[in-house]
Design an enzyme around this catalytic site. Sequence first.
Site, PDB file in Angstrom:
ATOM      1  N   CYS A  71      26.755  37.835  55.082  1.00  0.00           N
ATOM      2  CA  CYS A  71      27.176  36.516  54.614  1.00  0.00           C
ATOM      3  C   CYS A  71      25.919  35.685  54.363  1.00  0.00           C
ATOM      4  O   CYS A  71      25.197  35.358  55.311  1.00  0.00           O
ATOM      5  CB  CYS A  71      28.060  35.847  55.667  1.00  0.00           C
ATOM      6  SG  CYS A  71      28.607  34.213  55.185  1.00  0.00           S
ATOM      7  N   GLY A  72      25.643  35.404  53.105  1.00  0.00           N
ATOM      8  CA  GLY A  72      24.394  34.711  52.758  1.00  0.00           C
ATOM      9  C   GLY A  72      24.371  33.266  53.225  1.00  0.00           C
ATOM     10  O   GLY A  72      23.423  32.811  53.875  1.00  0.00           O
ATOM     11  N   HIS A 163      30.591  43.658  45.404  1.00  0.00           N
ATOM     12  CA  HIS A 163      30.826  42.574  44.436  1.00  0.00           C
ATOM     13  C   HIS A 163      31.151  43.161  43.071  1.00  0.00           C
ATOM     14  O   HIS A 163      30.645  44.243  42.721  1.00  0.00           O
ATOM     15  CB  HIS A 163      29.582  41.678  44.325  1.00  0.00           C
ATOM     16  CG  HIS A 163      29.268  40.945  45.586  1.00  0.00           C
ATOM     17  ND1 HIS A 163      29.735  39.686  45.861  1.00  0.00           N
ATOM     18  CD2 HIS A 163      28.556  41.326  46.692  1.00  0.00           C
ATOM     19  CE1 HIS A 163      29.317  39.310  47.056  1.00  0.00           C
ATOM     20  NE2 HIS A 163      28.616  40.286  47.583  1.00  0.00           N
ATOM     21  N   GLU A 218      36.493  35.428  46.994  1.00  0.00           N
ATOM     22  CA  GLU A 218      35.939  36.263  48.060  1.00  0.00           C
ATOM     23  C   GLU A 218      36.969  37.218  48.659  1.00  0.00           C
ATOM     24  O   GLU A 218      38.112  36.836  48.912  1.00  0.00           O
ATOM     25  CB  GLU A 218      35.391  35.386  49.202  1.00  0.00           C
ATOM     26  CG  GLU A 218      34.053  34.786  48.895  1.00  0.00           C
ATOM     27  CD  GLU A 218      33.350  34.325  50.159  1.00  0.00           C
ATOM     28  OE1 GLU A 218      33.578  34.932  51.229  1.00  0.00           O
ATOM     29  OE2 GLU A 218      32.577  33.358  50.078  1.00  0.00           O
TER      30      GLU A 218
HETATM   31  N1  LIG Z   1      30.635  33.812  51.923  1.00  0.00           N
HETATM   32  C1  LIG Z   1      29.719  34.899  52.180  1.00  0.00           C
HETATM   33  C2  LIG Z   1      30.212  36.217  51.696  1.00  0.00           C
HETATM   34  C3  LIG Z   1      31.245  36.725  52.574  1.00  0.00           C
HETATM   35  C4  LIG Z   1      31.636  38.011  51.988  1.00  0.00           C
HETATM   36  C5  LIG Z   1      32.998  38.421  52.428  1.00  0.00           C
HETATM   37  N2  LIG Z   1      34.028  37.687  51.727  1.00  0.00           N
HETATM   38  C6  LIG Z   1      33.153  39.896  52.218  1.00  0.00           C
HETATM   39  O1  LIG Z   1      32.191  40.522  51.739  1.00  0.00           O
HETATM   40  O2  LIG Z   1      34.219  40.390  52.564  1.00  0.00           O
HETATM   41  C7  LIG Z   1      28.344  34.681  51.602  1.00  0.00           C
HETATM   42  O3  LIG Z   1      27.930  33.535  51.556  1.00  0.00           O
HETATM   43  O4  LIG Z   1      27.697  35.687  51.253  1.00  0.00           O
END
Ligand SMILES: N[C@H](CCC[C@H](N)C(=O)O)C(=O)O
Length: 289
Positions: A71-72, A163, A218
């Site tokens: 989580c960035g 992603h 997400e």
């Molecule tokens: N909000 C997070 C990503 C969470 C990722 C999550 N949703 C997953 O990979 O399941 C961020 O700032 O990178």
Amino acid sequence: MHFTKMEGLGNDYVYVNCFEEKVDDPQRLARLLSDRHRGVGSDGLILIGPSDKADFSMAVYNSDGSIAEMCGNGIRCVCKYVYDNHMTESRRISVETLAGIKYLRCISGDRRQSIVTVDMGAPEIGRDRMTVDAALTEKMLEERIDVSGKMISFIRVSMGNPHAVVWLDGLDVACVTDGEKTMSIGALMEKHDAFPSGTNVEFVRVIDRDLIQIRVWERGSGETMACGTGACAAAAACMAKNYTNNVVTVQLGGGELHIEYDRNKKTINMTGPARKVFDGQVDIFSQEE
Ligand SMILES: N[C@H](CCC[C@H](N)C(=O)O)C(=O)O
């Protein structure tokens, strides 16, 4: 149980210091506390704990309780948390995650907000998990899938978590918002069988070689105001298509992230804010699903 609410560009999580608290069922707790009406309200739960490989460890749970490898926005807040709570005297820390050990630096800050830079590691692009430079010469980077009758073209990128990067210019924006459910394409792609572990989905508009705008659906949390790993994935995909330079600003709903691809290390650096909202305590035995 004591917790701290923090956010990075509006991507907000409940943080629990597991040096002091014991969390037996983090996936259930994530679902309970993330509820914006019956709980604290957040995009998920993040546990800060010890590590025998790094200074700290970070465990990330989406609002549906599913586990995220990284989580960035969250890891920038972990950096702020451990520094502000004197758990380290150094502005440089390492954090063990399911996506490997990440190295962070707290550049500046005060009680309310800090600016943190994170080495997010090497993006892996396409099915063959290529580096940005290798992807530049690859003609067949895009994949196409049928999403409820619409053919959607995307590039697969891993930042340790999955992603799918979709360029809006090739997409009728209307199908991103389908009546009452915004980002319906994102919701449908999240669980599409093209993604065995599910996927986060970034919708990208390239403004120029230095600036892109993204919206993010997400995995496990739905549309969020920002996604750090998503911003890195979208930037890496744009660099691989030579749509942008190696230093790019990513505009998200909640604000901007500065993304830089290091050609020598082949890794992505992300710089952005981390903010504390409040400290709280909750009687977890009185919570119920
Ligand atoms: N909000 C997070 C990503 C969470 C990722 C999550 N949703 C997953 O990979 O399941 C961020 O700032 O990178």
